[in-house]
Enzyme design. Sequence first.
Site, mmCIF file in Angstrom:
data_model
loop_
_atom_site.group_PDB
_atom_site.id
_atom_site.type_symbol
_atom_site.label_atom_id
_atom_site.label_comp_id
_atom_site.label_asym_id
_atom_site.label_seq_id
_atom_site.Cartn_x
_atom_site.Cartn_y
_atom_site.Cartn_z
ATOM 1 N N HIS A 178 7.143 -1.493 0.566
ATOM 2 C CA HIS A 178 7.091 -2.758 -0.165
ATOM 3 C C HIS A 178 7.877 -2.663 -1.458
ATOM 4 C CE1 HIS A 178 3.631 -2.977 2.551
ATOM 5 N NE2 HIS A 178 3.713 -4.297 2.443
ATOM 6 N N ASP B 119 8.885 -5.051 2.380
ATOM 7 C CA ASP B 119 8.245 -6.362 2.492
ATOM 8 C C ASP B 119 7.868 -6.925 1.124
ATOM 9 O OD1 ASP B 119 8.437 -5.826 5.164
ATOM 10 O OD2 ASP B 119 6.309 -6.118 5.617
#
Length: 439
Positions: A231, A79
């Site tokens: 991430h 992400d």
Amino acid sequence: MIRRTDFRVVEKEEQSLKAQPIHKHASPAWPSCLLRLAVMICVFASYAWTAYPSEAAGAEAVVPKNESNSEKVVYLSFDDGPGKHTREVLDILREEQVQATFFVLGEEAERYPELIQAAVEEGHALGNHTYNHHYDELYSDFKSFWKQVKQTEEIVNRITGFRPNLVRAPGGTYGHFDQNYFDLLELGGYTVMDWNVDSGDSKRKGVPAKEILRNATKVPSDTSSVIVLMHDGGAHAETVKALPGIIEYYRDHGYRFDTMNAENQPVQFRVHPEGKYKSRKAPGAEWVTEHVKANRNLWLTGKELKVEIGLAAATLKQGEFRVEDQRIMVPLRPFMKKFGGSIRWDVESRTATAVWKDRVIQADSVRGELKSTSASLSNDRTIQGAVQGQGGTIWVPLRELLELMGLDVSSLQSDESEWIVKANLPLAAALNFYLYRTI
């Protein structure tokens, strides 16, 4: 209806396939008869092998609970990117020959369009993570969330040539989404995907790699499909350090790596019963009709395409194929995966190499060449001007691809809802293929 000289267009009721003539021979010896019978059985077996059902249907759903016969699959997801660590993540994934799914922010995609394109070129999937990740704006009302989804969608479309309809909410849906958010996004043609394994790399600043590895490998019991949250945006150097160990863990435990798509069964958190956004007002019916319902047409307009290869079949929805100059074009990687093929991408030569049975098919996006070689046959072939590269996606004409796969295209049928293309492995090719596999 598409009409093209190299497809025979028939009505749905018309019989499209005609029986092949049978050549009879006089009184063969019993050993010869038995040999012929064995060969025919082997040919039918090769057809059955062509039609491996789970790959042909392309129905690989993310199922929260384990099933007795389901394979183990892991979806690595990243992400908040692209960012300064995305290139390092891509390099590790390429070295390990693993694909992942990147949920991108629109503002970061604008800043690093080359990383978005690189991710697609290297076979990864993209999802929509809104534009700026600002909770107060995104979760004040649905219209604000929708605006950011559409904003990021347009940015990705400009870079890659396609619109991702896979969405992940910043911070996850729990405590942020009410049921209205879920319902309206589904109505608009999107699939919302949360996760079931959190690496914890964003819990606080500077989470060490060892802790990320430990969290990312805590698989819930009775779970065969794992979605790992990580991430690549922001300061996540420790995630890069942990990634090889995460891949090693899942590989050692028998998991298959794959990318997510909107056809997967969604993994979604339940609605928080007392969320702070509980009092939000839903958009009016007129706004929903104008924006949300109309948006679904981006993926549902027009006919679907069904391709039948022997006993195998796969359906391509709008967006998964296109029609240009009376030719049906398909994206090479997703198409080959639907029929059990494998594919790899060479970044330097910008060439995709697909392997299907005994065929090796190369799509050169620079020269526009599509060619095939066969280990058992000598009829290698090259087609000029057949390959289109758009935003890292390789598009090829369906008929030419099927022919290079060694198939006979018999017909194109059409009705109000779909086109149906039928292709078969020629009897001689099936026999040669069987002998090649057994010698």
